[in-house]
Design an enzyme around this catalytic site. Structure first.
Site, PDB file in Angstrom:
ATOM      1  N   HIS A 160       0.833  -1.213   0.000  1.00 58.63           N
ATOM      2  CA  HIS A 160       0.000   0.000   0.000  1.00 58.63           C
ATOM      3  C   HIS A 160       0.865   1.261   0.000  1.00 58.63           C
ATOM      4  O   HIS A 160       2.023   1.231   0.434  1.00 58.63           O
ATOM      5  CB  HIS A 160      -0.859   0.035   1.266  1.00 58.63           C
ATOM      6  N   CYS A 247      -3.084   0.336   9.864  1.00 56.83           N
ATOM      7  CA  CYS A 247      -4.071  -0.602   9.303  1.00 56.83           C
ATOM      8  C   CYS A 247      -5.154  -0.998  10.294  1.00 56.83           C
ATOM      9  O   CYS A 247      -6.248  -1.398   9.893  1.00 56.83           O
ATOM     10  CB  CYS A 247      -3.399  -1.890   8.840  1.00 56.83           C
TER      11      CYS A 247
HETATM   12  N1  GLY Z   1      -3.083  -9.036   4.751  1.00 53.60           N
HETATM   13  C1  GLY Z   1      -3.417  -7.688   4.505  1.00 53.60           C
HETATM   14  C2  GLY Z   1      -3.890  -7.476   3.137  1.00 53.60           C
HETATM   15  O1  GLY Z   1      -3.386  -8.152   2.252  1.00 53.60           O
HETATM   16  O2  GLY Z   1      -4.747  -6.684   2.848  1.00 53.60           O
END
Ligand code: GLY
Length: 252
Positions: A160, A247
């Site tokens: 991300h 997150c």
């Molecule tokens: N395991 C976090 C994701 O891949 O979104």
């Protein structure tokens, strides 16, 4: 009061999606202890924590950040890029409705909140395996009436955008310049991660402190040398699921 929405870890956490790291065994009980410490730290930092119940069949659902992003005016419910994660938004709609007017990404757009970096009236969207150009176009149309400019940012080698850089304060980012096109961020103050700690660029500023993993002592020392006060948490089991400190919460 700052509200932090979190969600308990799914019993199927070890079946999480992985994109850029190798799968290794996850200790579910330790992950739950670490997550409990994370939420306790949010409380200690002055947040009202709203913890949603675990989702039995959604392995990645602890990573609530990917389901929405929140602006002063509205919240945007995303459409997560991994099919296994798309149902995660349903309960987040319920959780956010008391706080914000909700806007929605719709197909063919896909976008994870982890790819959304808000810096004032500029919103940057990582071009990742999860977030596509249709999401950028939809967000430009949805958010222009509120005065936001939305731009897509190239990434490499990470899941991300917020794996590669996060906001430290209004003028400053914590950044791994090897993982992101830095063009859009030249006018900000940078704190570069220590080169030996490539995953160290994810931090969460909360009420005057920086929530930060214990795993990156060299980068932590750089932040402290710049005068930032850290609240450190061990999230090593969450990191095995390609998660980090931003997150695990939605900050309202
Ligand atoms: N395991 C976090 C994701 O891949 O979104």
């Amino acid at each position: 009061m700052t509200v932090a929405i979190t969600r308990k870890i799914s019993p199927r956490f070890s079946e999480c999606e992985l994109t850029h790291i190798q799968r290794e065994p996850i200790d579910l009980e330790l992950a739950r202890q670490q997550h409990a410490s994370y939420t306790a730290t949010l409380s200690a930092l002055g947040c009202e924590v709203i913890e949603l119940p675990e989702e039995l069949s959604l392995p990645d659902s602890v990573f609530v950040e990917d389901t929405a992003f929140i602006l002063p005016e509205v919240a945007v419910i995303t459409r997560p890029g991994a099919d296994s994660r798309k149902p995660e938004t349903e309960s987040i709609v319920q959780a956010l409705t008391p706080y914000k007017t909700l806007l929605h990404l719709n197909a063919p757009a896909t976008g994870d909140g982890g790819d959304v970096l808000v810096l004032g009236k500029n919103i940057y969207i990582g071009k990742s395996t999860r977030s596509n150009s249709a999401a950028v176009t939809q967000l430009q149309n949805l958010l222009a009436p509120y005065g936001y400019a939305v731009a897509q940012v190239e990434l490499r080698d990470c899941l991300h955008l917020k794996s590669a850089l996060t906001k430290v304060d209004e003028e400053t980012v914590l950044i791994n310049p090897n993982w992101v096109d830095t063009t859009n961020f030249k006018n900000l103050r940078w704190i570069e991660i220590d080169a030996a700690e490539p995953h160290a660029a994810n931090c969460l500023p909360i009420n005057g402190k920086i929530l930060y993993p214990t795993a990156f002592p060299k980068t932590a020392a750089k932040l402290e040398a710049q005068g930032y006060a850290l609240a450190q948490v061990d999230v090593s089991e969450l990191a095995k699921a390609e998660g980090a400190v931003t997150c695990c919460s939605l900050i309202v």
